[in-house]
Design a protein around this motif. Structure first.
Motif, PDB file in Angstrom:
ATOM      1  N   LEU A  89     -31.769  10.008  29.695  1.00 22.70           N
ATOM      2  CA  LEU A  89     -31.543   9.040  28.622  1.00 22.70           C
ATOM      3  C   LEU A  89     -31.198   7.644  29.141  1.00 22.70           C
ATOM      4  O   LEU A  89     -30.895   6.762  28.343  1.00 22.70           O
ATOM      5  CB  LEU A  89     -30.450   9.513  27.645  1.00 22.70           C
ATOM      6  N   HIS A  90     -31.244   7.416  30.432  1.00 18.45           N
ATOM      7  CA  HIS A  90     -31.025   6.078  30.967  1.00 18.45           C
ATOM      8  C   HIS A  90     -32.373   5.421  31.280  1.00 18.45           C
ATOM      9  O   HIS A  90     -33.241   6.029  31.905  1.00 18.45           O
ATOM     10  CB  HIS A  90     -30.196   6.124  32.255  1.00 18.45           C
ATOM     11  N   ILE A  91     -32.528   4.191  30.841  1.00 22.00           N
ATOM     12  CA  ILE A  91     -33.686   3.376  31.205  1.00 22.00           C
ATOM     13  C   ILE A  91     -33.125   2.123  31.858  1.00 22.00           C
ATOM     14  O   ILE A  91     -32.500   1.302  31.183  1.00 22.00           O
ATOM     15  CB  ILE A  91     -34.543   2.998  29.981  1.00 22.00           C
ATOM     16  N   LEU A  92     -33.337   1.969  33.149  1.00 19.83           N
ATOM     17  CA  LEU A  92     -32.688   0.902  33.892  1.00 19.83           C
ATOM     18  C   LEU A  92     -33.714   0.012  34.587  1.00 19.83           C
ATOM     19  O   LEU A  92     -34.742   0.484  35.071  1.00 19.83           O
ATOM     20  CB  LEU A  92     -31.739   1.486  34.945  1.00 19.83           C
ATOM     21  N   TRP A  93     -33.389  -1.275  34.633  1.00 22.48           N
ATOM     22  CA  TRP A  93     -34.234  -2.271  35.285  1.00 22.48           C
ATOM     23  C   TRP A  93     -33.453  -2.831  36.462  1.00 22.48           C
ATOM     24  O   TRP A  93     -32.358  -3.366  36.312  1.00 22.48           O
ATOM     25  CB  TRP A  93     -34.572  -3.383  34.297  1.00 22.48           C
ATOM     26  N   VAL A  94     -34.041  -2.701  37.682  1.00 23.06           N
ATOM     27  CA  VAL A  94     -33.373  -3.133  38.907  1.00 23.06           C
ATOM     28  C   VAL A  94     -34.262  -4.122  39.640  1.00 23.06           C
ATOM     29  O   VAL A  94     -35.486  -3.957  39.685  1.00 23.06           O
ATOM     30  CB  VAL A  94     -33.074  -1.912  39.819  1.00 23.06           C
ATOM     31  N   ARG A  95     -33.625  -5.153  40.210  1.00 26.76           N
ATOM     32  CA  ARG A  95     -34.362  -6.162  40.970  1.00 26.76           C
ATOM     33  C   ARG A  95     -34.062  -6.022  42.460  1.00 26.76           C
ATOM     34  O   ARG A  95     -32.899  -5.903  42.862  1.00 26.76           O
ATOM     35  CB  ARG A  95     -33.984  -7.559  40.489  1.00 26.76           C
ATOM     36  N   ILE A  96     -35.135  -6.037  43.264  1.00 25.59           N
ATOM     37  CA  ILE A  96     -35.013  -5.913  44.717  1.00 25.59           C
ATOM     38  C   ILE A  96     -35.655  -7.136  45.369  1.00 25.59           C
ATOM     39  O   ILE A  96     -36.839  -7.401  45.166  1.00 25.59           O
ATOM     40  CB  ILE A  96     -35.717  -4.651  45.243  1.00 25.59           C
ATOM     41  N   MET A  97     -34.885  -7.886  46.143  1.00 21.87           N
ATOM     42  CA  MET A  97     -35.424  -8.975  46.952  1.00 21.87           C
ATOM     43  C   MET A  97     -35.557  -8.477  48.383  1.00 21.87           C
ATOM     44  O   MET A  97     -34.578  -8.040  48.992  1.00 21.87           O
ATOM     45  CB  MET A  97     -34.507 -10.197  46.916  1.00 21.87           C
ATOM     46  N   VAL A  98     -36.769  -8.510  48.918  1.00 21.47           N
ATOM     47  CA  VAL A  98     -37.011  -8.088  50.295  1.00 21.47           C
ATOM     48  C   VAL A  98     -36.910  -9.315  51.186  1.00 21.47           C
ATOM     49  O   VAL A  98     -37.721 -10.233  51.095  1.00 21.47           O
ATOM     50  CB  VAL A  98     -38.391  -7.418  50.438  1.00 21.47           C
ATOM     51  N   ALA A  99     -35.893  -9.338  52.054  1.00 23.73           N
ATOM     52  CA  ALA A  99     -35.608 -10.503  52.888  1.00 23.73           C
ATOM     53  C   ALA A  99     -35.936 -10.198  54.351  1.00 23.73           C
ATOM     54  O   ALA A  99     -36.688  -9.270  54.661  1.00 23.73           O
ATOM     55  CB  ALA A  99     -34.138 -10.903  52.721  1.00 23.73           C
ATOM     56  N   THR A 100     -35.371 -10.990  55.262  1.00 25.63           N
ATOM     57  CA  THR A 100     -35.603 -10.825  56.692  1.00 25.63           C
ATOM     58  C   THR A 100     -35.320  -9.385  57.132  1.00 25.63           C
ATOM     59  O   THR A 100     -34.331  -8.793  56.722  1.00 25.63           O
ATOM     60  CB  THR A 100     -34.692 -11.793  57.481  1.00 25.63           C
ATOM     61  N   HIS A 101     -36.211  -8.846  57.954  1.00 26.36           N
ATOM     62  CA  HIS A 101     -36.156  -7.474  58.478  1.00 26.36           C
ATOM     63  C   HIS A 101     -36.608  -6.437  57.457  1.00 26.36           C
ATOM     64  O   HIS A 101     -36.748  -5.258  57.813  1.00 26.36           O
ATOM     65  CB  HIS A 101     -34.760  -7.110  59.000  1.00 26.36           C
TER      66      HIS A 101
END
Length: 218
Positions: A89-101
């Motif tokens: 019952l959880h609908i979640l929106w997550v943001r991922i920034m891919v940085a150095t390495h």
């Protein structure tokens, strides 16, 4: 295309190929099963600044963990983030920034009581080695699409008939650009309407490993 989750009969029943266009998440069937009692969490529900996952760090969170902590933003800087599907019952929106390495994103097998995870993945334009491995575990196949009209790639589609789209995926990753290099040579193309660009669809098969890894970089 309009999506309304307050009145389920307003969700149109179109072919999966038509629903994919526009860079939208393809969620009609999943939402119809979940939306009646789903918890839609505000992305700004009190969490602090973005959590940095550095080299040697392995962070593992279930959807329940994320919902409780309200942590929605991560910076991947050499480490690994593993998401567990537990969290019905959880609908979640997550943001991922891919940085150095760069680093790894792991989507674990679909549990008996899964929620739904939407991942917005972006690569740091100023980091030359911003490369991410996106791993789906416990899947027989995985669908990737690229829509040139919106310049958007979707990995891990969830709707449609079991024979065409993913049955065991519980997460969708969205990236700007043609992140997986789909083309006429390696994908199935669907002609667009009104002179719009084709939609490219590619299916990856896991085989006996039941694991699919896509490596995406600058």
């Amino acid at each position: 295309m309009v999506r309304r989750t307050d009145r389920l009969h307003d969700l149109p029943g179109k072919r999966p190929d038509q629903e994919i266009r526009g860079g939208s998440f393809v969620l009609r069937r999943t939402l119809m099963e979940i939306a009646r009692n789903a918890s839609m969490f505000d992305s700004n529900c009190g969490a602090s600044e973005r959590q940095v996952i550095g080299t040697g760090t392995w962070l593992r969170n279930s959807l329940v963990d994320i919902a409780r902590s309200c942590q929605r933003d991560y910076v991947l800087r050499g480490g690994t983030v593993e998401f567990d599907s537990t969290g019905a019952l959880h609908i979640l929106w997550v943001r991922i920034m891919v940085a150095t390495h760069g680093g790894r994103l792991i989507l674990g097998p679909k549990s008996a009581d899964p929620g739904l995870l939407l991942l917005d993945v972006s690569l740091d334009d100023e980091a030359a080695d911003a490369t991410v491995s996106i791993v789906f575990r416990g899947v027989a196949s995985l669908t990737v699409t690229y829509d040139g009209d919106t310049d958007m790639t979707l990995i891990g589609l969830l709707a449609g008939t079991p024979t065409e789209l993913d049955r065991n995926a519980w997460a969708v990753a969205r990236l700007r650009g043609n992140a997986c290099g789909l083309s006429e040579e390696n994908s199935r193309s669907i002609a667009g309407d009104n002179d719009s660009t084709p939609l490219y669809i590619r299916h990856y098969v896991a085989g006996e490993t039941r694991e699919i890894c896509l490596v995406i970089g600058q």
